[in-house]
Design a protein around this motif. Structure first.
Motif, PDB file in Angstrom:
ATOM      1  N   PHE A   1       2.509   1.749  -3.492  1.00 34.31           N
ATOM      2  CA  PHE A   1       1.597   2.232  -4.529  1.00 34.31           C
ATOM      3  C   PHE A   1       1.157   3.655  -4.264  1.00 34.31           C
ATOM      4  N   ILE A   2       0.852   3.975  -3.008  1.00 35.09           N
ATOM      5  CA  ILE A   2       0.347   5.323  -2.720  1.00 35.09           C
ATOM      6  C   ILE A   2       1.455   6.345  -2.928  1.00 35.09           C
TER       7      ILE A   2
ATOM      8  N   PHE B   1      -5.807   2.986  -7.216  1.00 37.82           N
ATOM      9  CA  PHE B   1      -4.541   2.333  -7.555  1.00 37.82           C
ATOM     10  C   PHE B   1      -4.415   0.943  -6.941  1.00 37.82           C
ATOM     11  N   ALA B   2      -5.307   0.613  -5.999  1.00 37.34           N
ATOM     12  CA  ALA B   2      -5.225  -0.705  -5.372  1.00 37.34           C
ATOM     13  C   ALA B   2      -5.665  -1.808  -6.320  1.00 37.34           C
TER      14      ALA B   2
ATOM     15  N   LEU C   1      -6.806   7.652  -4.327  1.00 37.75           N
ATOM     16  CA  LEU C   1      -5.693   6.744  -4.076  1.00 37.75           C
ATOM     17  C   LEU C   1      -6.154   5.294  -4.099  1.00 37.75           C
ATOM     18  N   LEU C   2      -7.417   5.059  -3.689  1.00 41.01           N
ATOM     19  CA  LEU C   2      -7.917   3.680  -3.639  1.00 41.01           C
ATOM     20  C   LEU C   2      -7.973   3.045  -5.022  1.00 41.01           C
TER      21      LEU C   2
ATOM     22  N   VAL D   1      -2.210  -4.950  -6.353  1.00 38.49           N
ATOM     23  CA  VAL D   1      -2.261  -5.066  -4.892  1.00 38.49           C
ATOM     24  C   VAL D   1      -3.415  -5.963  -4.473  1.00 38.49           C
TER      25      VAL D   1
ATOM     26  N   ALA E   1       0.845  -1.199   0.000  1.00 32.09           N
ATOM     27  CA  ALA E   1       0.000   0.000   0.000  1.00 32.09           C
ATOM     28  C   ALA E   1       0.876   1.243   0.000  1.00 32.09           C
TER      29      ALA E   1
END
Lengths: 131, 425
Positions: B55-56, B132-133, B129-130, B143, B52
């Protein structure tokens, strides 16, 4: 298999936690900087007035706004429900057509016909015009 | 312990480094890790946490790069030099800006609703941002490979309207409230064509998962679904409030719109969220319509993905440099009278095509390459006349085509005006 399913959501929950902590941390660092006097904190009444193009703001907090926005909110509710109903169908469309032939498509076309009539009604009633 | 999740290479590499002793890693030939057996859950949590963070922070670094790149490219379009002081070709300008923003004075207006005012930046950035998960950035490099990835993306991105409305309303500034109302009307209107344009893709793939969508793209869906791509691209431009749909912060009318009363890092976070939304939008377009990380062999899949995202971002910047901003009535007309109909045409044509070719292929997939090509051909034949007709429908009516009397009432200068002007001189 089922465990993998929950695992991917567990990862997602941890991701959410990190995604919440990162912006709060950035705001926190900025706040800390004001504690050690690196970030200036000299507030005046003029600075704390709402910025409306440099003029002194007149009157109280604005509370009235144009009603036309309301039309779009109502239309959104109607058509978003349509989207919600179409998504599960779309995912299974291939399987359903294999099983039931053209009848599967016919059933959805009836639904789309009803939605289209509603759409044309909204258009006719000038709910889509910005007037 | 089942270990299907270890097929995800990104996850496996970190997890097995920590807990190599567990069954799944030993089978795959990893050395013993430093964590004793029995603590697999801890290894799992640490892995997720590390991923996490990667990625963030990668996304945030990407934002800094994008801001720099956009300024440089726009400068080239406008025959300027652009930022060129900090670092080679000015590449550290955004870093300097980020540090500077952090140490600016934080001003909260007296009228503001303090709680919502402080909450809005966080609400704005978290959903972005979520995204990108769930986006696969390379072979097995994702992810959380959840089975409803596409739905998750649509659901999560729609929260930005709430955040903008919150920021605008809580700062109780007239200009900000105009911007907030416009944003809500615009985001809400464009959400419908955006969601509906994906229905065609869903019918072809038969799955909501992101990796399934990529696996189904033997031919990129930009070729198979031209109408769906056009509508989705325009709608996502509106959703990330980029030019020509950037009414929410039309500089010439509303100063900075909902950002008006924000300063210091709160402004920074809101700004960051907007640019991160652009990258997220480009990543979604790449995944759904440009076949994600797929490409031919010598170039690794991650580079394919990055290259496609950069290409999409370049087109977005190009559009910003080329087109003027639309008026609110034009924007809403385009959503409800133009894009909505195009999605309906696309939906019905694709439904008929998929129903006609719904037999199962020998390799278990829904459609063979040949069937996708037939679909593409039909869709392109439908594409041009429908876009032309909708364009005709939406085009502005020319004034006074036959010289008749319905000329608009322009104010005509009178003698009195002329006298006044003379007096002013």
């Amino acid at each position: 298999m089922i465990q993998d399913y929950f695992r991917s959501y567990a990862v997602l929950i941890i991701f959410v936690a990190v995604a919440v902590v990162v912006p709060i941390g950035m705001l926190g660092i900025s706040y800390m900087a004001s504690l050690v006097k690196v970030r200036p904190q000299r507030s005046t009444r003029i600075k704390r007035a709402p910025y409306e193009g440099g003029m002194r703001p007149l009157g109280d907090k604005p509370r009235r706004f144009n009603f036309r926005y309301y039309y779009y909110a109502l239309l959104f509710v109607a058509f978003d429900v349509e989207t919600v109903l179409l998504y599960p169908w779309a995912v299974r469309h291939g399987v359903l057509s294999r099983q039931f032939g053209w009848a599967a498509l016919g059933a959805v076309l009836v639904f789309l016909f009803v939605v289209t009539v509603g759409y044309l009604y909204a258009w006719r009633k000038k709910a889509l015009e910005w007037q | 312990m089942t270990d299907g999740f270890l097929d995800n290479s990104l996850f496996r590499n970190i997890y097995c480094y920590i807990a190599g002793g567990s069954d799944g890693c030993a089978v795959r030939g990893y050395d013993a890790g430093f964590l004793p057996s029995g603590l697999e859950w801890l290894a799992f949590a640490i892995t997720a946490f590390v991923l996490a963070n990667i990625f963030i922070n990668g996304a945030l670094g990407g934002v800094l790069a994008l801001i720099w790149g956009e300024r440089r490219i726009l400068a080239r379009f406008q025959n300027r030099v652009g930022p060129n002081r900090w670092g080679p070709m000015g590449s550290l300008t955004s870093v300097a800006d980020a540090i500077k923003t952090m140490f600016k004075e934080d001003i909260v207006p007296d009228q503001a609703d303090r709680f919502l005012f402080n909450l809005a930046p966080v609400i704005m950035v978290v959903p972005v941002l979520l995204v990108f998960a769930v986006i696969p950035v390379g072979i097995g490099t994702v992810v959380a490979d959840i089975n409803v990835g596409l739905l998750f993306v649509i659901a999560v991105t729609s929260a930005s309207g709430l955040a903008i409305a919150m920021a605008a309303w809580s700062s109780s500034n007239r200009i900000a409230i105009f911007s907030g109302l416009r944003a809500v009307a615009l985001l809400v209107s464009y959400e419908i064509p955006m969601a509906l344009s994906l229905v065609g893709v869903l019918m072809i793939t038969g799955t909501l998962s992101m990796s399934g969508t990529i696996a189904a793209q033997d031919i990129p869906f930009i070729i198979v679904q031209p109408l769906g791509f056009l509508v989705f691209f325009l709608a996502s431009l509106a959703e990330m409030s980029r030019t020509p749909f950037d009414l929410t912060e039309a500089e010439s009318e509303l100063a900075a719109g909902h950002l008006n009363d924000y300063s210091s890092m709160k402004f920074g976070v809101l700004f960051l969220a907007e640019w991160a939304a652009t990258i997220a939008g480009a990543a979604i377009i790449t995944t759904v319509f440009l076949s994600g990380w797929r490409g031919f062999e010598p170039i690794p899949s991650h580079l394919w993905f990055a290259g496609k995202v950069v290409a999409v971002l370049f087109v977005i910047i190009w559009i910003r440099a080329t087109w003027p901003r639309l008026r609110i009535d034009q924007v809403l007309n385009l959503a409800w009278k133009g894009l909505f109909e195009l999605t309906m045409i696309n939906l019905i044509v694709t439904a008929i095509l998929t129903a006609a070719m719904s037999d199962l292929e020998a390799d278990g997939s829904m459609f063979s390459r040949g069937e996708l090509l037939i679909m593409a051909a039909v869709n392109w034949i439908v594409f041009f006349p429908s876009v032309y007709l909708i364009g005709k429908l939406l085009a502005a009516k020319p004034y006074n085509k036959d010289g008749s009397e319905d000329l608009p009432d322009y104010p005509v200068a009178t003698e009195q005006d002329a006298a006044l002007e003379g007096a002013a001189d």
